[in-house]
Design a protein around this motif. Sequence first.
Motif, short mmCIF file in Angstrom:
data_model
loop_
_atom_site.label_atom_id
_atom_site.label_comp_id
_atom_site.label_asym_id
_atom_site.label_seq_id
_atom_site.Cartn_x
_atom_site.Cartn_y
_atom_site.Cartn_z
N LYS A 104 0.86 -1.18 0.00
CA LYS A 104 0.00 0.00 0.00
C LYS A 104 0.89 1.23 0.00
N ILE A 105 0.55 2.19 -0.87
CA ILE A 105 1.33 3.42 -0.94
C ILE A 105 0.39 4.62 -0.81
N PHE A 106 0.96 5.74 -0.47
CA PHE A 106 0.17 6.97 -0.31
C PHE A 106 -1.03 6.73 0.60
N GLY A 107 -0.82 5.98 1.64
CA GLY A 107 -1.91 5.69 2.54
C GLY A 107 -2.54 4.34 2.26
N GLU A 108 -3.67 4.33 1.54
CA GLU A 108 -4.41 3.09 1.33
C GLU A 108 -4.55 2.73 -0.15
N PHE A 109 -3.66 3.23 -1.00
CA PHE A 109 -3.68 2.83 -2.41
C PHE A 109 -3.00 1.47 -2.56
N ASP A 110 -3.66 0.56 -3.26
CA ASP A 110 -3.12 -0.79 -3.49
C ASP A 110 -2.22 -0.79 -4.72
N LEU A 111 -1.03 -1.34 -4.58
CA LEU A 111 -0.09 -1.45 -5.69
C LEU A 111 0.44 -2.88 -5.74
N GLY A 112 0.39 -3.47 -6.91
CA GLY A 112 0.93 -4.80 -7.11
C GLY A 112 1.73 -4.87 -8.39
N VAL A 113 2.89 -5.51 -8.34
CA VAL A 113 3.75 -5.67 -9.51
C VAL A 113 4.27 -7.10 -9.51
N ASN A 114 4.29 -7.73 -10.67
CA ASN A 114 4.90 -9.06 -10.75
C ASN A 114 5.59 -9.26 -12.09
N TYR A 115 6.57 -10.14 -12.06
CA TYR A 115 7.38 -10.44 -13.25
C TYR A 115 7.47 -11.95 -13.40
N THR A 116 7.36 -12.43 -14.64
CA THR A 116 7.44 -13.86 -14.94
C THR A 116 8.49 -14.11 -16.01
N TYR A 117 9.32 -15.09 -15.77
CA TYR A 117 10.32 -15.54 -16.74
C TYR A 117 10.04 -16.99 -17.08
N ALA A 118 10.05 -17.33 -18.36
CA ALA A 118 9.80 -18.71 -18.78
C ALA A 118 10.60 -19.03 -20.03
N GLU A 119 11.19 -20.21 -20.07
CA GLU A 119 11.99 -20.60 -21.22
C GLU A 119 12.00 -22.11 -21.34
N GLN A 120 12.06 -22.61 -22.58
CA GLN A 120 12.18 -24.04 -22.80
C GLN A 120 13.62 -24.38 -23.18
N ASP A 121 14.01 -25.61 -22.92
CA ASP A 121 15.33 -26.12 -23.24
C ASP A 121 15.14 -27.34 -24.14
N PHE A 122 15.25 -27.10 -25.46
CA PHE A 122 14.98 -28.16 -26.44
C PHE A 122 15.89 -27.96 -27.64
N ASP A 123 16.66 -28.97 -27.97
CA ASP A 123 17.57 -28.91 -29.10
C ASP A 123 16.83 -29.32 -30.36
N LYS A 124 16.35 -28.32 -31.12
CA LYS A 124 15.56 -28.56 -32.32
C LYS A 124 16.32 -29.38 -33.35
N GLU A 125 17.63 -29.21 -33.40
CA GLU A 125 18.42 -29.92 -34.42
C GLU A 125 18.41 -31.43 -34.22
N LYS A 126 18.18 -31.86 -32.97
CA LYS A 126 18.17 -33.30 -32.71
C LYS A 126 16.87 -33.97 -33.15
N ASP A 127 15.82 -33.19 -33.34
CA ASP A 127 14.53 -33.74 -33.77
C ASP A 127 13.80 -32.65 -34.55
N ALA A 128 14.20 -32.45 -35.79
CA ALA A 128 13.74 -31.31 -36.58
C ALA A 128 12.24 -31.35 -36.85
#
Length: 919
Positions: free
Chosen positions: A791-815
Amino acid sequence: MRTFSFMLFLCLGIAASSQTTISGKIVDESNQPVPGANVSVVGASVGTVADFDGLFSLTIEQELPFTIEISSVGFDTADRVITGPVTDLIIVLKEGTELDEVVISASRTPERIFESPVSVERFGIKEIKNTPAADFYGGLENLKGVDVNTNSLTFKSINTRGFATFANTRFVQLVDGMDNTAPALNFVLGNLLGMTELDVNSVELLPGASSALYGANAFNGILFMTSKNPFDHQGISAYFKGGLTSQEAAGDNEYYDYGIRVAHAFSDKFAAKANFSYLRGTDWYATNTINVLDPSTDRSDPNYDGLNVYGDEVSTNIRGVGVALVSAGILPAGAENLLPNEDVSRTGYEEQALNDYKAESVKFDAAMHYRPFANDFEIIYQGKIGKGTTIYQGANRYSIRNFFLQQHKIEVKNNNFFVRAYLTDEDAGDSYDVRFTGININRKWKDDQTWFGEYAGAYVQATLAGQLPENAHALARQTADTGRLVPGTLAFQQTFQEVTRDPDLSSGSQFRDATQLRHADVNYNFSHITSEIADIQVGGSFREYKLNSFGTIFTDFDGPIRYSEYGAYLQIQKKLLEERLKLTGSLRYDKSELFDGNLSPRLSVGYTLGADKNHNLRASVQTGFRNPTTQDLYIGLDVGRAVLVGSAPDNLDRDRRTYDLSGNGAAVTGNQTVTVTGREAYENSFSASSVINGAPVQSEAALVQPEKITAFEVGYRGKISRFVIDLSAYYNKYSDFISTENVIVPLYGEVGDDGLSLLALQNGDAQVYQAYTNSAVDINSLGAIIGVNTKIFGEFDLGVNYTYAEQDFDKEKDADFRTNFNTPKHKVKASFGHTNLFTNFGFNTSYRWSDSYFWEASFGDGDIPSFSVFDAQINYKIPKLKTTLKLGGTNIGGDEYFTAFGTGYIGSQYYLGLTINNL
């Protein structure tokens, strides 16, 4: 008689004296009313809900003294001891944090979200009322770690942790314990058979693998929606929203959405409720005309195949047509040499001509709750029906028209156990394949042989007249298209109706379906017996599929296909070290009649730190598995660019197709046609990528097996000063990852013979099949999520979030293998608002940014540019009318974007809503 009368009056007097009436008001620390707060008697199934002004009244037949418990989402629970009647009770609830909220999904038992052994998100009544989205389901898009792919105004697909298409078979959605996946389509049609906004009590989202408790397909995550109990939430409430959608391609269009909820407790033993909602609007137009075969060219390409253009998928080598015409004596000898050795496609229709873009959703449900002993033992019947019109993008684009889905459930439960059984039944209604609609409207007007013959003849004449190839192609197409059916004309509409009502894809485009799913599950929590040792739960489930598409989707042309699966699980949970250490272990066994059994263990540990127990660390390792879907197993469908064939052993010979051979092929085999079974896709096919690269090798596609995952996760939840922090990181290892692989089946010869099969490829006598299989290559994914609320400035609600996502797949091994990760690497979301900026007035805003990513799916592959979306709403409460007015908009500013390659651009949506008596 006098004695009898005296005893009667005495009994009535005793009864009357045992009744205690209490009433009062529930407020927060700012003296603002807390509508919808629950007031219940501890140890009894008696209670009520505060009204819009926070007022409540309760008459209780119970010996004094007793204790009442007052609770509301977002506030600490309060207790009051009642020693006699009271009419002016004032109860002040202290605002809590999201860490104090109670969730059930993580362990199948109530626990604070702070102590959950795994990541879990909650979207309660407060969040629903404050969401700037046009409906609560759209508001889920603002939860951290959640991806929402928008297929239609009425169809949004929710996913977590990657690997998703619109047919999202790795994510489960449970509504009051019922899986509302359409059993033939294998995915949830958004909120088509979900809940009306008025009846939602809570929404919980459990990202990641959860098979140890919830069985097959609880792989990427589960969404739990729980409705309001009519004993606790009574009365009549209603809402109405009206506004417009705005898109460059579609313009401005009105939409409206309204609903009503009626609930009443007729006694302390019987209560009932009913809900109805209706939404109608105009869908997002899909107008991408990029040439999917060669994006560097446009409609001038003779073999043009537009992304959202249908009918132009039908193509052939125009010189081969010339050879056939010369052989038939229609063209003079040598004329074939005037034709280019290239493919030419028929002229297609844009999607707007084949789909009216109507978006509609009709939902009704009713439930009867019976408490025979007036305590927590409850018997429930619940029936739900949903009917809707939307757009689905799978291998093709589908117009889902008047799609009907119904569920019926019987459940017996109390605080320690439940037994439920339900039936899901779907009916495809008037749904049709948009691609085959375009293809077969063309063929109804003029068959392929005639059209290509006219094209070839006109091209030869133009060339002999000295025209350059570009002009010759244009004149040839103009000649072949002379008299073509024009959208908007009566002739076109009559042909359209004929095609979309015909389920034979060689001449029509309708798909029919009456598939059913039967499911039963049971759970018993022994904690009330074993709490001194540990909290122990056991349970199990049984499911049966009855596939019945009449041969239009599955190979069930000779009758329904049935198969079943079952499972059982055990969970043990124990708190140690002054209840700071929490250990949870789970184990589940599942068995499908088509595959070997599978064990899914889970182990998690949580530890609470700090003098005030404000910090919680958690770690878990869990496994999950996913059985191949009904389509992975039994589909048999020609979608134009490929034939989809399921790999259940008994399906391979059920799929039988007859193909016409080219002139060269007929000369080689001595036959004009050949019959091919689905078995050839797995036992006699070339890898598609090897054929494209000019060095054909045999495909290694094997019959599909269940997919498995091992998921590792660590996390932290805590409160530091005014900041609530939730962060987690995960690493997933997949084995036998299920996806599809394109293979090419030669229509004669055996792959590896280095002769006849290669000649079939050279002559164009081959068919592309899409095989359902597993990857032998290691596929992993990883990610991290951090969310901060304060809560900022008294009673104002503030929310922030961050997401990271990645796959690990060798396309050359199974084109040839396609993982369909379809997830941005980076996402940022933020919200800012105030529930009571000044008397009765509040607002909320949300912002979402998504990184660019590559979309890979059977309909088409392409880049998704990064996008930013801003939503906002303001609301005003009118306490005397128990009414809230809400004005809002999504994607304010109108910077159009899309989340999947081939869908319509998402424009803006503006609404004005009125909600009455929603507690």
